[in-house]
Design a protein around this motif. Structure first.
Motif, PDB file in Angstrom:
ATOM      1  N   LEU A  18       0.848  -1.185   0.000  1.00 44.25           N
ATOM      2  CA  LEU A  18       0.000   0.000   0.000  1.00 44.25           C
ATOM      3  C   LEU A  18       0.882   1.232   0.000  1.00 44.25           C
ATOM      4  CD1 LEU A  18      -2.294  -1.362   2.787  1.00 44.25           C
ATOM      5  CD2 LEU A  18      -3.040  -1.017   0.436  1.00 44.25           C
ATOM      6  N   PHE A  19       0.379   2.335  -0.562  1.00 42.84           N
ATOM      7  CA  PHE A  19       1.191   3.545  -0.607  1.00 42.84           C
ATOM      8  C   PHE A  19       0.331   4.791  -0.717  1.00 42.84           C
ATOM      9  CE2 PHE A  19       0.725   2.023  -4.939  1.00 42.84           C
ATOM     10  CZ  PHE A  19       0.559   3.161  -5.719  1.00 42.84           C
ATOM     11  N   ASP A  20       0.981   5.921  -0.414  1.00 43.41           N
ATOM     12  CA  ASP A  20       0.321   7.230  -0.423  1.00 43.41           C
ATOM     13  C   ASP A  20       1.379   8.272  -0.740  1.00 43.41           C
ATOM     14  OD1 ASP A  20      -1.181   9.633   0.361  1.00 43.41           O
ATOM     15  OD2 ASP A  20      -2.506   8.255   1.430  1.00 43.41           O
ATOM     16  N   ARG A  21       0.957   9.363  -1.335  1.00 44.77           N
ATOM     17  CA  ARG A  21       1.930  10.407  -1.705  1.00 44.77           C
ATOM     18  C   ARG A  21       2.491  11.145  -0.495  1.00 44.77           C
ATOM     19  NH1 ARG A  21      -2.677  11.238  -3.800  1.00 44.77           N
ATOM     20  NH2 ARG A  21      -1.918  10.923  -5.928  1.00 44.77           N
ATOM     21  N   ILE A  22       1.768  11.142   0.619  1.00 46.04           N
ATOM     22  CA  ILE A  22       2.220  11.799   1.844  1.00 46.04           C
ATOM     23  C   ILE A  22       2.507  10.723   2.890  1.00 46.04           C
ATOM     24  CG2 ILE A  22       1.656  13.464   3.657  1.00 46.04           C
ATOM     25  CD1 ILE A  22       1.950  14.712   0.874  1.00 46.04           C
ATOM     26  N   GLU A  23       3.738  10.674   3.385  1.00 46.54           N
ATOM     27  CA  GLU A  23       4.119   9.619   4.324  1.00 46.54           C
ATOM     28  C   GLU A  23       3.273   9.649   5.589  1.00 46.54           C
ATOM     29  OE1 GLU A  23       8.114   7.760   6.468  1.00 46.54           O
ATOM     30  OE2 GLU A  23       8.192   9.742   5.527  1.00 46.54           O
ATOM     31  N   ALA A  24       3.008  10.836   6.126  1.00 47.10           N
ATOM     32  CA  ALA A  24       2.193  10.931   7.332  1.00 47.10           C
ATOM     33  C   ALA A  24       0.783  10.391   7.087  1.00 47.10           C
ATOM     34  CB  ALA A  24       2.131  12.381   7.817  1.00 47.10           C
ATOM     35  N   SER A  25       0.200  10.714   5.922  1.00 48.60           N
ATOM     36  CA  SER A  25      -1.134  10.202   5.583  1.00 48.60           C
ATOM     37  C   SER A  25      -1.127   8.681   5.494  1.00 48.60           C
ATOM     38  CB  SER A  25      -1.602  10.798   4.258  1.00 48.60           C
ATOM     39  OG  SER A  25      -1.723  12.194   4.333  1.00 48.60           O
ATOM     40  N   HIS A  26      -0.061   8.134   4.932  1.00 49.60           N
ATOM     41  CA  HIS A  26       0.071   6.680   4.812  1.00 49.60           C
ATOM     42  C   HIS A  26       0.085   6.026   6.192  1.00 49.60           C
ATOM     43  CE1 HIS A  26       1.369   2.803   3.319  1.00 49.60           C
ATOM     44  NE2 HIS A  26       2.517   2.881   3.965  1.00 49.60           N
ATOM     45  N   LYS A  27       0.911   6.550   7.078  1.00 46.27           N
ATOM     46  CA  LYS A  27       1.027   5.949   8.403  1.00 46.27           C
ATOM     47  C   LYS A  27      -0.251   6.115   9.214  1.00 46.27           C
ATOM     48  CE  LYS A  27       6.055   6.373   8.873  1.00 46.27           C
ATOM     49  NZ  LYS A  27       7.175   6.945   9.667  1.00 46.27           N
ATOM     50  N   VAL A  28      -0.826   7.315   9.192  1.00 47.81           N
ATOM     51  CA  VAL A  28      -2.048   7.550   9.954  1.00 47.81           C
ATOM     52  C   VAL A  28      -3.211   6.748   9.373  1.00 47.81           C
ATOM     53  CG1 VAL A  28      -3.766   9.290  10.595  1.00 47.81           C
ATOM     54  CG2 VAL A  28      -1.337   9.799  10.824  1.00 47.81           C
ATOM     55  N   GLY A  29      -3.263   6.654   8.032  1.00 45.44           N
ATOM     56  CA  GLY A  29      -4.302   5.847   7.404  1.00 45.44           C
ATOM     57  C   GLY A  29      -4.245   4.395   7.853  1.00 45.44           C
ATOM     58  N   LEU A  30      -3.036   3.828   7.880  1.00 44.91           N
ATOM     59  CA  LEU A  30      -2.880   2.450   8.343  1.00 44.91           C
ATOM     60  C   LEU A  30      -3.255   2.318   9.814  1.00 44.91           C
ATOM     61  CD1 LEU A  30       0.422   1.290   6.596  1.00 44.91           C
ATOM     62  CD2 LEU A  30      -1.902   0.520   6.100  1.00 44.91           C
ATOM     63  N   LEU A  31      -2.831   3.280  10.623  1.00 40.57           N
ATOM     64  CA  LEU A  31      -3.183   3.263  12.048  1.00 40.57           C
ATOM     65  C   LEU A  31      -4.691   3.271  12.234  1.00 40.57           C
ATOM     66  CD1 LEU A  31      -2.773   3.651  15.120  1.00 40.57           C
ATOM     67  CD2 LEU A  31      -2.474   6.101  14.660  1.00 40.57           C
ATOM     68  N   ASP A  32      -5.378   4.195  11.563  1.00 36.70           N
ATOM     69  CA  ASP A  32      -6.834   4.290  11.718  1.00 36.70           C
ATOM     70  C   ASP A  32      -7.529   3.011  11.279  1.00 36.70           C
ATOM     71  OD1 ASP A  32      -6.753   6.821  12.757  1.00 36.70           O
ATOM     72  OD2 ASP A  32      -7.249   7.851  10.892  1.00 36.70           O
ATOM     73  N   MET A  33      -7.104   2.462  10.145  1.00 39.41           N
ATOM     74  CA  MET A  33      -7.759   1.238   9.660  1.00 39.41           C
ATOM     75  C   MET A  33      -7.474   0.066  10.579  1.00 39.41           C
ATOM     76  SD  MET A  33      -7.607   1.533   5.501  1.00 39.41           S
ATOM     77  CE  MET A  33      -5.877   2.027   5.345  1.00 39.41           C
ATOM     78  N   TRP A  34      -6.242  -0.022  11.105  1.00 39.68           N
ATOM     79  CA  TRP A  34      -5.891  -1.097  12.041  1.00 39.68           C
ATOM     80  C   TRP A  34      -6.729  -1.010  13.305  1.00 39.68           C
ATOM     81  CZ3 TRP A  34      -3.125  -0.206  16.778  1.00 39.68           C
ATOM     82  CH2 TRP A  34      -2.765  -1.375  17.451  1.00 39.68           C
ATOM     83  N   MET A  35      -6.941   0.205  13.807  1.00 42.62           N
ATOM     84  CA  MET A  35      -7.708   0.366  15.037  1.00 42.62           C
ATOM     85  C   MET A  35      -9.187   0.046  14.851  1.00 42.62           C
ATOM     86  SD  MET A  35      -6.103   3.781  16.860  1.00 42.62           S
ATOM     87  CE  MET A  35      -7.332   3.727  18.161  1.00 42.62           C
TER      88      MET A  35
END
Length: 222
Positions: free
Chosen positions: A184-201
């Motif tokens: 998975l990937f995103d153009r903004i690293e912070a968005s990528h990490k936060v997106g994964l965090l939110d979906m995991w939670m």
């Protein structure tokens, strides 16, 4: 044990809240958000020329297509391509989505093509969509139910956009979701990490790709 790539964004209090509220073990409390299905389908989201671009730094890639992610996308392709070969070898169905922006009059424009390394095989379904979620105004739910699929393994982009919208809808439709994080990937690293965090939670199981392979192998050998 999965390396949580968002850990560096969390404060000590954030970590304590996640543990105290049980998100680290159970996910969302209102629904089953970590269920691993027995008949998953692999969904490849929007791996198109205008989004992927050339294998060059992202700041150069956006000069040709403002939506392109360049080497960010190609780093993920290095994981997606072998994972798709693995999934097909294990007999998993692979389905693609393709976003067709309203700014394109021709749905067959080369910009909208899925890039070669992860292109669909001749007998695989490609779902065209207009908005973020692959479920919105498409045949995806019918396709899943007709195939008795209870879950999805989602790869592609972008983590905070079309992936997240699709994952939220998948949960609301009653499907389990597994996310191989290197795919998975995103153009903004912070968005990528936060997106994964939110979906995991709240909505999905986030695993390293090697762990997803082990999960698929456990289904095949069962």
């Amino acid at each position: 044990m999965t390396e949580r790539i968002w850990e560096d964004l969390l404060s000590e209090r954030d970590k304590q809240v996640i543990t105290a509220a049980g998100y680290d073990k159970e996910g969302a409390s209102s629904w089953e958000s970590r269920g691993l299905g027995e008949n998953p389908l692999v969904l490849v989201i929007d791996m198109q020329r205008l989004i992927v671009g050339d294998d060059i730094p992202i700041l150069e890639a956006v000069e040709e297509y403002r939506t392109a992610m360049g080497e960010v996308a190609w780093s993920a392709i290095d994981h997606i391509e072998p994972f798709l070969a693995f999934a097909r070898d294990r007999g998993l169905r692979v389905v693609y989505s393709r976003v067709v922006p309203s700014s394109y009059d021709d749905p067959n424009h080369p910009d909208l093509d899925i890039v070669d390394p992860v292109a669909p095989e001749a007998d695989e379904t490609v779902i065209d969509k207009t908005y973020a979620s692959v479920f919105f105004d498409t045949e995806l739910d019918d396709l899943l139910r007709d195939g008795d699929h209870d879950s999805l393994i989602v790869v592609g982009n972008s983590t905070s956009g079309c992936v997240r919208a699709t994952v939220v809808d998948a949960t609301q439709y009653g499907y389990g979701v597994v996310l191989p994080q290197e795919c998975l990937f995103d153009r903004i690293e912070a968005s990528h990490k936060v997106g994964l965090l939110d979906m995991w939670m709240k909505y999905a199981e986030v695993l390293e790709t090697a762990e997803v392979r082990d999960y698929v192998d456990s289904l095949v050998s069962a």
